[in-house]
Design an enzyme around this catalytic site. Structure first.
Site, short mmCIF file in Angstrom:
data_model
loop_
_atom_site.label_atom_id
_atom_site.label_comp_id
_atom_site.label_asym_id
_atom_site.label_seq_id
_atom_site.Cartn_x
_atom_site.Cartn_y
_atom_site.Cartn_z
N GLY A 248 0.80 -1.23 0.00
CA GLY A 248 0.00 0.00 0.00
C GLY A 248 0.83 1.27 0.00
N ASP B 129 7.24 5.04 -9.88
CA ASP B 129 8.06 4.87 -8.67
C ASP B 129 9.55 4.86 -8.99
OD1 ASP B 129 5.81 4.88 -7.11
OD2 ASP B 129 5.74 2.71 -6.85
N GLY C 82 6.46 7.30 6.78
CA GLY C 82 5.67 7.97 5.76
C GLY C 82 6.35 9.16 5.12
N LYS D 10 3.81 12.64 -2.33
CA LYS D 10 4.65 11.54 -1.88
C LYS D 10 5.61 12.06 -0.81
CE LYS D 10 7.58 7.76 -3.53
NZ LYS D 10 8.12 7.07 -4.73
N ASP E 1 4.19 -4.25 -7.44
CA ASP E 1 3.58 -3.04 -6.88
C ASP E 1 4.16 -1.77 -7.49
OD1 ASP E 1 5.68 -4.32 -5.06
OD2 ASP E 1 5.75 -2.25 -4.37
#
Length: 618
Positions: free
Chosen positions: A108, A301, A144, A131, A291
């Protein structure tokens, strides 16, 4: 000024995704498994003293924002997450993934946050993300946050790939702060404080292959399962949303199994064309987990990536990839494997034999796209021959043997046209490596003392190699590298070594020039009458040859960039930015906008950059 501020506050958010997909009913933001949901509502965690480092005006333009918007006093507050743009609904996406070939269960958005979908004046829908904006239910043991180092890399490469003409997510802003977090960049046991930094990302969607793996049952090897295992309804809802929103034209008139198969065939094609584009510009992604694979065929990414410098098909750009799974040469087969894992996740909705058809379509689309790209790079404009693939492959092998710079060699290839073979080799020779650099390229990545045992294992029980963190491809590459090292160690006369290389290049260049001579435009239709024929003949010859050469060179220059975002350039920009000087980030952003335009001498990697290492640390 007030009007522009109002534009910033009046973005036309229409958050279709959150209306269409199931949401996590728990509103508290803490790390947990999230079953039966595609998104969890979250709020960004504020940072201290957000500071705008750089903006991409082209990317912000997708949202309907302009350069003037970046000057209002609240801009950095909005794009750091300290303030919410009106109409935004922050949420984190739930997905799973096969990481380095093993199913890892729930992953996730551990650091990214969906803000919403902006519909611009042209009617285009763009998802806006932050992000590095703080913790989500998917942050696991992390905080995070992203740091300036990794954020500079993501921001710049997102835009670099766009300007290279390769499908990619975009980056609009780069905002750093006085908030600090602890990171160990090289996993060396030497952590340090780094500035928390936020990148805004823009794409039609950030749904990925791993989004469809949330219903995966318990994996026999890892023991992990998707958080929504046993909930096929969620999978059907997600699939319907993606098909209807992003693939409606392709799937028009199709229903049920044929529709889902057509969807996956198109995803397969887009993914194949994407990785073919990477191979043609020498881009190595570094972490091709499921992912990190976009359902729309976008580069997604940007972490420990790298652009090829000295050509090495076994390039491993990620210092964390000990087994070499994501080496440059492996990228097409890994992307195909990932597509098949997506088909596996959707198998219950596909007809029998779907996987084989999807795999075949991937291979066809990849081969077609890669060879089309290679022909453009070689300037083969008018014709196709069966031997073109061998011509391209032999060039790459020569580049490997001489440690030739990938970007510069292809860029200079057009300079050999119309020259003798000897003069053509002289054009390319400055971009070969020195003997020391060629020898350095054979340095072992596995201890030579272990190779004999690994060679025996490769021959007898290759299935055991993953148990020691290796792949058959890596062991084979290391055995070849060791053999090459021994051959180089035996060289007594470096001049003779380069004379041999020069002859090999001369032989290839003679073949190449002969192929160019055969690559001619179709003959014009016969003119009526002798006088017209004579006139046509008079117009031919030198003038036509000049036009053909100009068209060939133009094609080559449009396929062979003069500039790519090399790691040493990034490292220099990062080091300055960490000292508060953002000028090099801004300079690189400006330069990467025109990668096919040659401005001054071609870049050459300095000696100090030989040992640069990039990892997954961010």
């Amino acid at each position: 000024w007030f009007g522009r501020l109002m534009a910033l506050r009046s973005l036309a958010f229409d958050n279709l995704t959150l209306r269409a997909l199931p949401l996590d009913p728990i509103l508290e933001n803490y790390t947990r498994q999230v079953p039966n949901a595609c998104f969890s509502r979250v709020l960004p965690t504020p940072v201290r003293n957000p500071e705008l480092v750089a903006v991409s005006e082209e990317a912000l333009g997708l949202l309907g924002l302009g350069e003037a918007d970046t000057h209002d006093p609240e801009f950095a507050e909005y794009f750091s997450g300290n303030k919410l743009l009106p109409g935004s609904e922050p949420a984190a996406h739930c997905y799973c993934g096969y990481q380095f070939g093993h199913f890892s269960g729930q992953l996730g958005d551990g650091a990214a946050m969906y803000l919403g979908e902006v519909v611009n004046a042209a009617g285009e829908r763009w998802e806006l993300q932050l992000k590095g904006a703080g913790m989500t239910p998917y942050s696991r043991q992390a905080d995070g946050r992203k740091v300036l180092r990794s954020s500079v890399r993501e921001f710049l490469c997102s835009e670099a790939m766009h300007h290279l003409g390769i499908a990619t997510t975009r980056a609009g802003t780069l905002v750093t702060s006085d908030t600090t977090v602890v990171r160990d960049p090289l996993y060396s046991g030497q952590p340090k404080q780094e500035k928390a930094t936020v990148v805004s990302r823009i794409a039609p969607s950030f749904v990925r292959f791993g989004s469809f793996e949330v219903c995966t049952p318990r994996d026999a090897h890892t023991g992990q399962r998707g958080p929504s295992a046993g909930s096929p309804g969620l999978l059907r809802t997600l699939l319907a949303h993606v098909e209807d929103t992003f693939y409606a034209k392709v799937l028009e008139g199709l229903t049920d199994e044929p529709r889902h198969l057509a969807f996956l065939m198109e995803v397969s094609r887009r993914t194949a064309r994407l990785v073919a584009g990477w191979q043609c510009v020498g881009f190595c992604h570094g972490v091709l987990n499921t992912d990190n694979m976009s359902i729309l065929g976008l580069t997604l990414d940007y972490g420990p990536y790298g652009f090829m410098e000295e050509y090495d098909p076994d390039l491993i750009c990620n210092g964390s990839d000990d087994g070499g799974r994501y080496a440059y040469a492996n990228q097409p087969s890994i992307c195909r494997w990932n597509v098949l894992k997506l088909a596996e996740a959707l198998a219950a909705m596909l007809p029998p034999g779907a996987a084989a058809a999807i795999e075949q379509e991937f291979d066809r689309a990849y081969d077609e796209s890669f060879m089309a790209g290679m022909r453009r790079k070689l300037g083969l404009v008018f014709t196709q021959e069966d031997g073109d693939a061998a011509l391209a492959q032999d060039l790459l092998q020569l580049m490997h043997a001489s440690q030739a710079d990938f970007t510069n060699t292809f860029r200079c290839l057009s300079g050999t046209l119309g020259k003798t073979v000897a003069d053509g080799v002289a054009v390319l020779r400055p971009h070969w490596g020195s003997f020391d650099s060629i020898l350095y390229s054979t340095r072992p990545r596995i201890s030579p003392s272990h190779l004999p045992a690994l060679a025996r294992m490769l021959a007898s029980t290759p299935a055991l190699l993953p148990a020691v963190g290796l792949t058959a491809a890596l062991v084979q590459a290391e055995l070849a590298r060791e053999q090459r090292r021994r051959t180089l160690d035996a060289v007594k006369d470096e001049d003779q070594f380069f004379e041999t290389l020069t002859q090999q290049w001369s032989d290839w260049l003679a073949r190449y020039h002969a192929r160019i001579d055969r690559d001619t435009p179709p003959a014009p239709a016969p003119a009526a009458g002798a006088a017209a024929a004579a006139s046509s003949d008079a117009q031919a010859g030198v003038g036509d040859a000049a036009r053909v050469l100009a068209q060939r060179v133009e094609t080559m220059h449009a396929a062979n960039p003069a500039f790519v975002l090399r790691n040493y350039l990034l490292q220099t920009a990062i080091e300055r930015a960490e000292l508060g000087d953002y000028s090099e980030v801004v300079r690189l952003l400006q330069r990467l906008r025109t990668p096919y335009e040659q401005i001054g001498p071609l870049d050459v990697k300095p000696e100090w950059a030989r040992t640069l290492c990039v990892t997954c640390s961010s």
